[in-house]
Design a protein around this motif. Structure first.
Motif, short mmCIF file in Angstrom:
data_model
loop_
_atom_site.label_atom_id
_atom_site.label_comp_id
_atom_site.label_asym_id
_atom_site.label_seq_id
_atom_site.Cartn_x
_atom_site.Cartn_y
_atom_site.Cartn_z
N SER A 61 0.82 -1.21 0.00
CA SER A 61 0.00 0.00 0.00
C SER A 61 0.86 1.27 0.00
CB SER A 61 -0.97 0.01 1.18
OG SER A 61 -0.26 0.14 2.39
N ASP A 62 0.27 2.31 -0.54
CA ASP A 62 0.84 3.65 -0.59
C ASP A 62 1.29 4.10 0.79
OD1 ASP A 62 1.28 6.31 -1.14
OD2 ASP A 62 -0.79 6.79 -1.68
N THR A 63 2.47 4.71 0.87
CA THR A 63 2.92 5.20 2.18
C THR A 63 2.02 6.30 2.74
OG1 THR A 63 4.39 6.76 1.10
CG2 THR A 63 5.36 4.68 1.83
N PHE A 64 1.27 6.95 1.84
CA PHE A 64 0.36 7.98 2.34
C PHE A 64 -0.72 7.38 3.24
CE2 PHE A 64 1.75 10.99 -1.03
CZ PHE A 64 1.90 12.10 -0.22
N LEU A 65 -0.97 6.07 3.08
CA LEU A 65 -1.94 5.44 3.95
C LEU A 65 -1.45 5.45 5.39
CD1 LEU A 65 -4.50 3.92 4.53
CD2 LEU A 65 -3.45 1.85 3.63
N ASP A 66 -0.17 5.25 5.59
CA ASP A 66 0.39 5.26 6.94
C ASP A 66 0.34 6.66 7.54
OD1 ASP A 66 1.23 2.51 6.62
OD2 ASP A 66 2.73 3.32 5.26
N SER A 67 0.68 7.65 6.71
CA SER A 67 0.69 9.01 7.26
C SER A 67 -0.73 9.53 7.46
CB SER A 67 1.47 9.95 6.34
OG SER A 67 0.91 9.99 5.05
N ALA A 68 -1.71 8.79 6.94
CA ALA A 68 -3.10 9.25 7.10
C ALA A 68 -3.65 8.94 8.49
CB ALA A 68 -3.98 8.63 6.03
N TRP A 69 -2.90 8.17 9.30
CA TRP A 69 -3.42 7.92 10.67
C TRP A 69 -2.32 7.85 11.73
CZ3 TRP A 69 -2.59 3.29 13.50
CH2 TRP A 69 -1.92 2.28 12.81
N TYR A 70 -1.09 8.23 11.37
CA TYR A 70 0.01 8.10 12.33
C TYR A 70 -0.24 8.89 13.62
CZ TYR A 70 1.78 12.80 11.55
OH TYR A 70 1.90 14.16 11.52
N PHE A 71 -0.94 10.02 13.47
CA PHE A 71 -1.19 10.88 14.65
C PHE A 71 -2.08 10.17 15.66
CE2 PHE A 71 -5.32 11.63 12.87
CZ PHE A 71 -5.09 11.55 11.50
N LEU A 72 -2.85 9.17 15.20
CA LEU A 72 -3.66 8.38 16.13
C LEU A 72 -2.77 7.42 16.92
CD1 LEU A 72 -6.63 7.43 13.77
CD2 LEU A 72 -6.62 9.19 15.54
N ARG A 73 -1.71 6.99 16.29
CA ARG A 73 -0.83 6.00 16.89
C ARG A 73 0.12 6.62 17.92
NH1 ARG A 73 -0.13 0.91 18.55
NH2 ARG A 73 2.07 0.39 18.67
N TYR A 74 0.56 7.85 17.65
CA TYR A 74 1.60 8.45 18.50
C TYR A 74 1.30 8.38 19.99
CZ TYR A 74 4.78 10.25 14.92
OH TYR A 74 5.71 10.37 13.93
N PRO A 75 0.12 8.77 20.45
CA PRO A 75 -0.10 8.72 21.90
C PRO A 75 -0.23 7.29 22.41
CG PRO A 75 -1.71 10.14 20.80
CD PRO A 75 -1.03 9.35 19.75
N SER A 76 -0.37 6.32 21.52
CA SER A 76 -0.62 4.94 21.94
C SER A 76 0.51 4.00 21.54
CB SER A 76 -1.93 4.44 21.32
OG SER A 76 -3.01 5.28 21.66
#
Length: 697
Positions: free
Chosen positions: A391-406
């Motif tokens: 998958s496109d790397t933009f898919l990862d950057s589309a939700w990374y901010f959700l992952r950071y605190p967790s």
RNA sequence: GCGGGGGUGGCGAAACGGUAGACGCGGGGGACUUAAAAUCCCCUCCGGGUAACCGGGUGCGGGUUCGAAUCCCGCCCCCCGCACCA
């Protein structure tokens, strides 16, 4: 996988850019004038099965929410344009194929011969047919111009083209379709000299009843609207150009100021505000805006039209024929079809292989590893195979901010409690080049997760500001252009704190500019002087009230500037304060400099931390809080009041801070310099407390 | 073509409709020093004047206002996005 389960991920064949030399798929941005950005080879178009996300389902929301989020106007505008809402109508045209059973006996003759508009009787429009298989639906934003539709154009890829092509035309049509397919995707969509081929068939204009020729041309795109247009050369630039080249009739159906229905058309008339309809039967005289509604309503009554909103936004192609990336978690079974990889088997891990480079087949490197992609179907257990695209790397950057605190959670993507506490992102800063990619994708994914009940917000970034771009050697700094400045050399020569402070001081954060490194010595000497002031500070005696007043004014200024992203003026204010602290040779009092170290800490964290320790603190400066402006200490007792005569500055007077108009006027007139310009009694006095007094004579 | 952001000293830039040019660079002069670095003190928009001061000045032309870099109208130029989207 969740998108797949909700029907928001699907597969279809789509054209991609393919570089035959580098043997890879290219993004549109990597195709420069039809050639590969890296090697210069001519790029080809290939059709591959790809995975798409239905971001177009969210077009209306992506657009409407923009009115309620605090983003840079420029970024919002870019998104609005990208989503590209068009209000218009779909209009149905009946087909007439000469020599076929659907030909109802008309004799069309040569294209454009006698098929003008306006000669039919619009009050008796042709009845709709029951058999609609052969109808063509067009999308238009200008239904009001339908009486001027003198021909029709289909995209060369349109599925009806084969049926429409009369035998004598088949060869040239096939040649044109082949030529179109050979073009790369980028040059295909660039405006150029119009080309096209007549199909031999006709369509019936539902307003005029006229039979108009159907052409194919590559200026009509299959992916927008219905892939078919009614051409109105009298009122559209592109259609006008096409009609001139192929000598198709041009009819005026709208007249604007300064031109009546009889003036010959030398150029299309495209103004849709001032125009009124002509040659349009019952609609003559209506303004364009009203005619749009009226025409659609009229045609809708005969089921020949309906109002439609179209968006430019295309579905997001997420397939990449590469090795490096998260494998798309799908298994294909000949019996069950595409199946999601069961959650217990996630993530799908890349195999450790030596040959990860793409080859010229256009399929993913993973497709060469049978032992990896051969797996049993998760549903029926029969032999099946994995998806081999990643998958496109933009898919990862589309939700990374959700992952950071967790990031501490291994079992879930994001922890509901942490997410509730920390998200959405309150303030987000980035480059405007992400306006239509990352920022759009992140909003889409957030909306989907919201709709699935995983998030209680649907916009990921409450506030967004775009920073400027530093231009160097005539171009935006970028890794691919190779014109970046490596910060390491600055760290070595000046130190990271100096470099950081310099970058913040360089100019307005939200504007860009040419890179130059001439003035880095300014911030450096500021930090030097800060170091000296703090290390030489005394604790004896008491602080100077004038200096303390300036200190608190500076605290106020810096505290105001930072949230506004006005970093350059914040640094300037601290420099200005430093000039007061180190005026002459006096050693500053500790109370005069300690809060300054805190103000400096976001800009020069290393020096600030070191000085903080030297001031005797045991805990980090970043646990020390932020200094607060004491308004009493910050207040000036006397101020300099500007004195104007007729709006021209004639002097300044030193007055009490809260002086009134009467007192100020008396003092101003007592000033010899001012008195020179005031002859007789003032006609009017404008007094701005704390600022100025203007005497009008 | 459409959309967005800009145009202020030699340079980067400041400036709720209210003293244009803060702050910094560059330049000039001086103190300290054997010397250099560092530090400290003056000057630095343009023209006139020994000076106090006077006149001009924020891309160009108008307008509103007691007062415009700032607001309004009409232009010119630069940068960035998007663009055969019907």
């Amino acid at each position: 996988m969740q998108l797949f389960k909700r029907g928001l991920a699907y597969r279809k064949k789509a054209a991609v850019n393919w570089c035959p030399a580098d043997k890879t798929v290219l993004a549109n941005e990597q195709v420069i004038a039809g050639a590969c950005e890296r090697c210069g080879s001519k790029v080809e178009q290939r059709f591959l099965e790809q995975w798409f996300f239905r971001i177009s389902n969210y077009a209306a929301r992506l657009l409407d929410n923009l009115d309620h989020i605090d983003w840079s106007e420029t970024t919002k505008t870019a998104q609005r344009n990208w989503v590209g809402r068009s209000d218009g109508a779909e209009i149905t045209f009946r087909i007439v194929i000469p020599g076929s059973v659907s030909d109802e006996g008309s004799s069309p003759g040569a294209p454009g011969a006698s098929h003008g508009a306006g000669e039919a009787d619009p009050s008796a429009p042709s009845a709709p047919r029951d058999d609609r298989r052969d109808d063509i639906v067009v999308f238009t934003t200008r239904p009001d111009t339908i009486f001027g539709a003198t021909y029709m154009v289909l995209a060369p890829e349109h599925p009806l083209v084969e049926r429409l092509a009369t035998p004598d035309r088949r060869e040239s049509i096939q040649a044109y379709r082949d030529a179109t397919a050979r073009q790369d995707i980028v040059t295909r969509k660039v405006a150029k000299e119009k080309t096209g081929v007549f199909t031999g068939s006709y369509a019936v204009n539902p307003a005029t009843g006229a039979e108009i020729p159907i052409w194919i041309a590559d200026y009509v795109l299959m992916e927008y609207g219905t892939g078919a247009i009614m051409a109105v050369p009298g009122h559209d630039e592109r259609d006008f150009e096409f009609a001139q080249i192929f000598e198709l009739p041009i009819v005026r159906v709208i007249a604007g100021p300064g031109q009546d229905a009889m003036t010959p058309l030398e150029a299309p008339y495209v103004d849709d505000d001032a125009g009124r309809l002509v040659n349009s039967g019952p609609f003559d005289g209506l303004f364009v805006a009203d005619a749009k509604r009226a025409v659609v309503q009229w045609l809708a009554g005969r089921e020949a039209a309906k109002a439609v909103v179209n968006y430019r936004l295309h579905d997001w192609c997420v397939s990449r024929q590469r090795y490096w990336g998260p494998p798309i978690p799908i298994i294909y079974c000949d019996v069950c079809g595409p199946r999601a990889v069961p959650e217990r088997d996630l993530p799908v891990v890349l195999p450790d292989v030596p040959d990860f480079r793409p080859d010229d087949t256009g399929v993913s490197p993973l497709a060469r590893h049978e032992q990896w992609y051969r797996v049993p179907c998760p549903d029926c257990g029969r032999e099946a195979r994995r998806e081999t695209d990643v998958s496109d790397t933009f898919l990862d950057s589309a939700w990374y901010f959700l992952r950071y605190p967790s990031a501490h959670r291994d079992d879930v993507p994001f922890d509901p409690v942490m997410t509730k506490r920390w998200l959405p992102v309150t303030s987000y800063i980035g480059g405007n080049e992400h306006a239509v990619l990352h920022l759009m994708y992140a909003r889409f994914i957030t909306m989907v997760l919201h709709d699935m009940g995983h998030l209680d917000f649907e916009e990921p970034f409450q506030r967004f500001r775009a920073h400027g771009h530093i231009i160097r050697e005539g171009a935006k700094m970028s890794k691919t252009k190779g014109n970046i400045v490596n910060p390491d050399q600055y760290y070595e020569q000046w130190g990271a704190d100096t470099f950081r402070t310099y970058l913040m001081y360089l100019g307005p954060f939200q504007e860009g500019g040419d890179f130059r490194d001439l003035s880095i010595s300014g911030p450096r000497s500021f930090l030097n002087r800060l170091w000296l002031a703090v290390t030489e500070a005394t604790t004896g005696g008491s602080p100077d009230p004038v200096v303390m007043r300036k200190l608190h004014q500076t605290i106020r200024k810096v505290s105001d500037d930072i949230p506004r992203l006005s970093y350059n003026t914040a640094v300037a204010a601290m420099m200005e304060y430093m000039n007061v602290v180190r005026k002459g040779e006096r050693a500053p009092h500790r109370a005069e400099v300690e809060p300054l170290v805190q103000l400096v800490s976001p800009f020069a964290p290393h020096i600030a931390e070191e000085l903080w320790e030297r001031l005797g603190h045991e805990r980090s400066i970043f646990d020390s809080g932020w200094p607060v402006c004491d308004e009493v200490l910050a207040r000036e007792d006397t101020i300099e009041l500007a004195v104007q005569v007729n709006g021209k500055l004639r002097g300044t007077i030193e007055v009490a801070r809260d002086i009134g108009q009467e007192g100020a006027l008396t003092m101003a007139l007592a000033d010899a310099q001012v008195a020179r310009f005031v002859a007789g009694t003032p006609r009017k006095v404008v007094f701005v407390p704390g600022r100025l007094i203007n005497i009008v004579v």
